[in-house]
Scaffold this motif. Structure first.
Motif, short mmCIF file in Angstrom:
data_model
loop_
_atom_site.label_atom_id
_atom_site.label_comp_id
_atom_site.label_asym_id
_atom_site.label_seq_id
_atom_site.Cartn_x
_atom_site.Cartn_y
_atom_site.Cartn_z
N ASP A 133 43.77 26.25 38.30
CA ASP A 133 44.24 27.64 38.47
C ASP A 133 44.33 28.20 37.30
OD1 ASP A 133 44.51 28.12 41.15
OD2 ASP A 133 46.23 26.93 41.18
N ALA A 134 44.65 27.45 36.25
CA ALA A 134 44.78 28.02 34.57
C ALA A 134 43.75 28.54 33.98
CB ALA A 134 45.55 26.80 34.12
N ARG A 135 42.50 28.18 34.65
CA ARG A 135 41.16 28.72 33.73
C ARG A 135 40.64 29.36 35.10
NH1 ARG A 135 36.72 25.07 34.08
NH2 ARG A 135 37.27 22.80 34.42
N SER A 136 41.37 30.21 35.63
CA SER A 136 40.65 31.15 37.00
C SER A 136 40.92 32.41 36.89
CB SER A 136 41.28 30.29 38.34
OG SER A 136 40.60 28.85 38.38
N TRP A 137 40.21 33.26 37.57
CA TRP A 137 40.71 34.67 37.79
C TRP A 137 40.85 34.67 39.31
CZ3 TRP A 137 35.73 34.82 34.83
CH2 TRP A 137 36.00 34.67 33.52
N HIS A 138 41.93 35.03 39.64
CA HIS A 138 42.45 35.12 41.01
C HIS A 138 42.21 36.61 41.78
CE1 HIS A 138 44.07 31.14 40.71
NE2 HIS A 138 44.36 31.43 39.86
N CYS A 139 42.02 36.91 42.73
CA CYS A 139 41.78 38.22 43.37
C CYS A 139 42.52 38.00 44.77
CB CYS A 139 40.58 38.42 43.67
SG CYS A 139 39.55 38.43 42.23
N MET A 140 43.21 38.99 45.36
CA MET A 140 43.94 39.07 46.59
C MET A 140 43.62 40.54 47.10
SD MET A 140 48.14 38.97 47.12
CE MET A 140 48.44 40.26 45.86
N VAL A 141 43.45 40.51 48.53
CA VAL A 141 43.34 41.42 49.27
C VAL A 141 44.83 41.58 50.06
CG1 VAL A 141 42.49 42.66 51.50
CG2 VAL A 141 41.06 41.43 49.77
#
Length: 263
Positions: free
Chosen positions: A69-77
């Protein structure tokens, strides 16, 4: 990759896309924000409590997280009327200068990869990413009233028929987010571990995945797939319907975060 709509994700109706834009927003949460906690709580609900992919005891505080998670880009709908998270996805990236910075797919399933060219180790490390932790809240996959959850009794909402018709687009919008965020960060090559069935469903909407790995038993049958993100973006832009959804999602993200794809 996790949950998805199993009734098909083909899109051919501009009015449906317009209705979706009325009821849902695309969000890229800031690191450490409450919106990130919403994502982790929804992943817990989907991955631990619903599908049992992860153990609840390994997710303190009712939040499913891991070291990527620390090296991720997160997206949410987000569902606008209820303000609940409807779905999420993340893009895991590598540190180009760090040989040990591998995609999960490389670390766990590298031996299953069979494609002679479409392999993470043969591509520019700065341009690859892994599409991961796709999850759609059960309310937006099932008939209203089937499930109440700790996230709130979403089943109590009186969803209008035009809202319910838009629910399958949550998955499509998450892949729009992959293209927008990936483009903004210079990612050209996307990999994912997914069910062959999901790959077939996504193909109906113009997201062309190429299988690059043998099927393995990982929460059911999964295989490694590759998507040319740059080509997918061109296909989406050229589509009368998907192009509308993409433009709306991109505009919302630019308004709230300043993210702009560069491909």
């Amino acid at each position: 990759m996790g949950s998805h709509d199993e009734k098909g994700v083909g899109v051919n109706d501009v009015a449906l896309v317009q209705a979706f834009s009325k009821y849902f927003d695309l969000v890229v949460p800031a690191e450490g924000s409450e919106e990130m906690n919403e994502i982790f709580r929804m992943r817990y609900e989907v991955y631990c409590r619903e599908f049992r992919y992860e153990r609840e005891e390994d997710c303190p505080g009712g939040m499913e997280t891991d070291g990527y998670d620390a090296r991720s880009w997160h997206c949410m709908v987000r569902h606008r009327p209820s303000r609940y998270a409807a779905g999420c996805v993340r893009l895991i990236h590598c540190e180009p200068e760090d040989p040990s910075s591998l995609l999960p797919l490389e670390s766990k399933f590298g031996e299953s990869l069979f494609h002679p060219e479409l392999r993470p180790e043969l591509l520019d490390r700065g341009t690859i990413c892994e599409i991961s932790r796709l999850a759609v809240h059960s309310t937006f996959r099932r008939r209203v009233g089937e499930l109440s959850t700790p996230l709130g009794n979403l089943a109590s909402f009186n969803f209008a028929p035009d809202q319910i018709r838009t629910f399958p687009l949550v998955t499509i919008c998450l892949f729009m987010a992959v293209l927008i965020v990936g483009g903004a960060r210079g990612k050209e090559h996307g990999f994912a571990m997914m069910e062959p069935r999901l790959a077939r469903l996504l193909k109906l909407s113009g997201f062309q995945f190429t299988q690059v790995g043998e099927s393995v038993d990982y929460h059911g049958a999964r295989a490694a797939y590759y998507m040319d993100l740059t080509h997918a973006l061109r296909v989406v832009r050229a589509s009368r319907v998907l192009g509308k959804l993409y433009s709306t999602a991109q505009h919302r993200l630019e308004e709230t975060t300043g993210w702009r794809e560069t491909a």
